[in-house]
Design a protein around this motif. Structure first.
Motif, PDB file in Angstrom:
ATOM      1  N   PRO A   1       0.732  -1.459   0.022  1.00  0.00           N
ATOM      2  CA  PRO A   1      -0.011  -0.058   0.044  1.00  0.00           C
ATOM      3  C   PRO A   1       0.999   0.976  -0.141  1.00  0.00           C
ATOM      4  CG  PRO A   1       0.092  -0.984   2.119  1.00  0.00           C
ATOM      5  CD  PRO A   1       0.982  -1.926   1.215  1.00  0.00           C
ATOM      6  N   HIS A   2       0.454   2.383  -0.775  1.00  0.00           N
ATOM      7  CA  HIS A   2       1.198   3.384  -1.105  1.00  0.00           C
ATOM      8  C   HIS A   2       0.549   4.724  -0.736  1.00  0.00           C
ATOM      9  CE1 HIS A   2      -0.191   3.627  -5.088  1.00  0.00           C
ATOM     10  NE2 HIS A   2       0.308   2.486  -5.092  1.00  0.00           N
ATOM     11  N   PHE A   3       1.188   5.919  -0.901  1.00  0.00           N
ATOM     12  CA  PHE A   3       0.475   7.064  -0.736  1.00  0.00           C
ATOM     13  C   PHE A   3      -0.808   7.386  -1.827  1.00  0.00           C
ATOM     14  CE2 PHE A   3       4.120   8.792   2.013  1.00  0.00           C
ATOM     15  CZ  PHE A   3       3.052   8.761   3.388  1.00  0.00           C
ATOM     16  N   GLY A   4      -0.444   6.925  -2.840  1.00  0.00           N
ATOM     17  CA  GLY A   4      -1.322   6.999  -4.014  1.00  0.00           C
ATOM     18  C   GLY A   4      -2.834   6.357  -3.371  1.00  0.00           C
ATOM     19  N   HIS A   5      -2.656   4.958  -3.061  1.00  0.00           N
ATOM     20  CA  HIS A   5      -3.976   4.469  -2.547  1.00  0.00           C
ATOM     21  C   HIS A   5      -4.496   5.442  -1.223  1.00  0.00           C
ATOM     22  CE1 HIS A   5      -1.614   0.692  -3.437  1.00  0.00           C
ATOM     23  NE2 HIS A   5      -2.781   0.750  -4.290  1.00  0.00           N
ATOM     24  N   LEU A   6      -3.808   5.972  -0.374  1.00  0.00           N
ATOM     25  CA  LEU A   6      -4.301   6.637   0.483  1.00  0.00           C
ATOM     26  C   LEU A   6      -4.886   8.051   0.053  1.00  0.00           C
ATOM     27  CD1 LEU A   6      -1.539   6.140   3.318  1.00  0.00           C
ATOM     28  CD2 LEU A   6      -3.856   4.954   3.115  1.00  0.00           C
ATOM     29  N   LEU A   7      -4.430   8.511  -0.756  1.00  0.00           N
ATOM     30  CA  LEU A   7      -4.783   9.885  -1.553  1.00  0.00           C
ATOM     31  C   LEU A   7      -5.902   9.759  -2.226  1.00  0.00           C
ATOM     32  CD1 LEU A   7      -4.488  12.529  -2.492  1.00  0.00           C
ATOM     33  CD2 LEU A   7      -3.163  11.890  -4.234  1.00  0.00           C
ATOM     34  N   ILE A   8      -6.193   8.536  -3.062  1.00  0.00           N
ATOM     35  CA  ILE A   8      -7.133   8.135  -3.730  1.00  0.00           C
ATOM     36  C   ILE A   8      -8.595   7.962  -2.666  1.00  0.00           C
ATOM     37  CG2 ILE A   8      -8.565   6.204  -5.034  1.00  0.00           C
ATOM     38  CD1 ILE A   8      -6.012   5.982  -6.454  1.00  0.00           C
ATOM     39  N   ALA A   9      -8.193   7.196  -1.635  1.00  0.00           N
ATOM     40  CA  ALA A   9      -9.264   6.882  -0.578  1.00  0.00           C
ATOM     41  C   ALA A   9      -9.689   8.254   0.175  1.00  0.00           C
ATOM     42  CB  ALA A   9      -8.875   5.858   0.350  1.00  0.00           C
ATOM     43  N   ASN A  10      -8.962   9.002   0.302  1.00  0.00           N
ATOM     44  CA  ASN A  10      -9.187  10.442   1.138  1.00  0.00           C
ATOM     45  C   ASN A  10     -10.354  11.262   0.071  1.00  0.00           C
ATOM     46  OD1 ASN A  10      -8.676  11.950   3.524  1.00  0.00           O
ATOM     47  ND2 ASN A  10      -8.122  13.322   1.876  1.00  0.00           N
ATOM     48  N   GLU A  11      -9.659  11.308  -1.274  1.00  0.00           N
ATOM     49  CA  GLU A  11     -10.643  12.177  -2.118  1.00  0.00           C
ATOM     50  C   GLU A  11     -11.933  11.720  -2.271  1.00  0.00           C
ATOM     51  OE1 GLU A  11      -9.500  15.334  -3.307  1.00  0.00           O
ATOM     52  OE2 GLU A  11      -7.779  15.033  -1.926  1.00  0.00           O
ATOM     53  N   VAL A  12     -11.961  10.405  -2.538  1.00  0.00           N
ATOM     54  CA  VAL A  12     -13.453   9.571  -2.751  1.00  0.00           C
ATOM     55  C   VAL A  12     -14.101   9.863  -1.490  1.00  0.00           C
ATOM     56  CG1 VAL A  12     -14.577   7.597  -3.166  1.00  0.00           C
ATOM     57  CG2 VAL A  12     -12.521   8.138  -4.344  1.00  0.00           C
ATOM     58  N   LEU A  13     -13.778   9.616  -0.194  1.00  0.00           N
ATOM     59  CA  LEU A  13     -14.206   9.646   0.802  1.00  0.00           C
ATOM     60  C   LEU A  13     -14.980  11.236   1.065  1.00  0.00           C
ATOM     61  CD1 LEU A  13     -14.787   8.561   3.916  1.00  0.00           C
ATOM     62  CD2 LEU A  13     -12.868  10.169   4.590  1.00  0.00           C
ATOM     63  N   HIS A  14     -14.216  12.177   0.976  1.00  0.00           N
ATOM     64  CA  HIS A  14     -14.687  13.538   1.083  1.00  0.00           C
ATOM     65  C   HIS A  14     -15.537  14.207  -0.393  1.00  0.00           C
ATOM     66  CE1 HIS A  14     -12.634  14.278   4.893  1.00  0.00           C
ATOM     67  NE2 HIS A  14     -11.723  13.452   4.511  1.00  0.00           N
ATOM     68  N   SER A  15     -15.095  13.834  -1.404  1.00  0.00           N
ATOM     69  CA  SER A  15     -15.769  14.027  -2.648  1.00  0.00           C
ATOM     70  C   SER A  15     -17.309  13.580  -2.490  1.00  0.00           C
ATOM     71  CB  SER A  15     -15.247  13.628  -3.898  1.00  0.00           C
ATOM     72  OG  SER A  15     -13.942  14.282  -3.789  1.00  0.00           O
ATOM     73  N   LEU A  16     -17.606  12.554  -2.054  1.00  0.00           N
ATOM     74  CA  LEU A  16     -18.941  11.729  -2.148  1.00  0.00           C
ATOM     75  C   LEU A  16     -19.719  11.885  -0.571  1.00  0.00           C
ATOM     76  CD1 LEU A  16     -18.153   8.746  -4.490  1.00  0.00           C
ATOM     77  CD2 LEU A  16     -19.137  11.146  -4.916  1.00  0.00           C
ATOM     78  N   ASN A  17     -18.810  12.385   0.387  1.00  0.00           N
ATOM     79  CA  ASN A  17     -19.320  12.458   1.608  1.00  0.00           C
ATOM     80  C   ASN A  17     -19.802  11.064   1.954  1.00  0.00           C
ATOM     81  OD1 ASN A  17     -19.431  15.442   2.182  1.00  0.00           O
ATOM     82  ND2 ASN A  17     -21.228  15.523   0.540  1.00  0.00           N
ATOM     83  N   LEU A  18     -18.800  10.218   2.096  1.00  0.00           N
ATOM     84  CA  LEU A  18     -18.970   8.978   2.525  1.00  0.00           C
ATOM     85  C   LEU A  18     -18.825   8.627   4.069  1.00  0.00           C
ATOM     86  CD1 LEU A  18     -17.275   6.790  -0.276  1.00  0.00           C
ATOM     87  CD2 LEU A  18     -19.639   7.309  -0.099  1.00  0.00           C
TER      88      LEU A  18
END
Length: 189
Positions: A14-31
């Protein structure tokens, strides 16, 4: 109803790219949460050598530690054989009937959706979330929510290659994961 993003992958490592994607999706879609779901044997990678699931889960635990919105879901590691998303989602929906699932995929996987196992049934069970990536199209006959993520060109394949060559991987993945890799002699040549 709880809204959960499912982020599947080998996470090898796992790398920072995975964490960045997860964080952006979480906040963009209000999950509510993002569940990182390591694969057992991804159908499209059956001929590749993948690090043992024990180590991949431990590295994921280190990578998401401290983020209250991230957790690890090991449902795909609980059963043998290839990991088909349709089967996994069916099981998740049985276990968590009060959860609305959003399945996160990279732009590189969108073109393969028509080849996915039971894709017609799957699209009725979840909402796909497509993460835009330079050089790939999000166009698909399937319903896909698009999320823009800042460009960070890193991959697990690139990290494994750098480690085998003895090159630095600092700032590509969390230091705790780098330390775990060193302590367990993973990805050495």
């Amino acid at each position: 109803m709880k809204k959960v993003g499912i982020f599947g992958g080998t996470f090898d490592p796992p790398h920072f790219g995975h964490l960045l994607i997860a964080n952006e999706v979480l906040h963009s879609l209000n999950l509510t949460e993002i569940w990182f779901m390591p694969n057992q044997i991804p159908p499209h990678k059956q001929n590749e050598k993948i690090c043992d699931s024990y180590h991949r889960v431990n590295m994921l635990k280190l990578a998401v530690k401290g983020n209250e919105f991230f957790r690890i879901e090991t449902i795909e590691l609980e059963r043998p054989g290839p990991s088909y998303t349709y089967d996994t989602i069916r099981l998740l929906k049985q276990r968590y009937s009060q959860v609305e699932f959003y399945f996160i995929i990279g732009a590189d996987m969108i073109e393969y959706l028509p080849k996915w196992y039971k894709i017609e049934q799957l699209q009725n069970c979840i909402q796909f979330v497509g993460v835009k990536r330079t050089g790939y199209s999000i166009q698909s006959p399937f319903s896909i929510l698009e999320v823009n993520v800042p460009q960070f060109d890193v991959s697990s394949t690139m990290i494994r290659k750098r480690l085998k060559e003895g090159k630095t991987v600092h700032y590509l993945l969390p230091e705790s994961v780098i330390q775990y890799i060193k302590e367990n002699h993973l990805y050495e040549s």
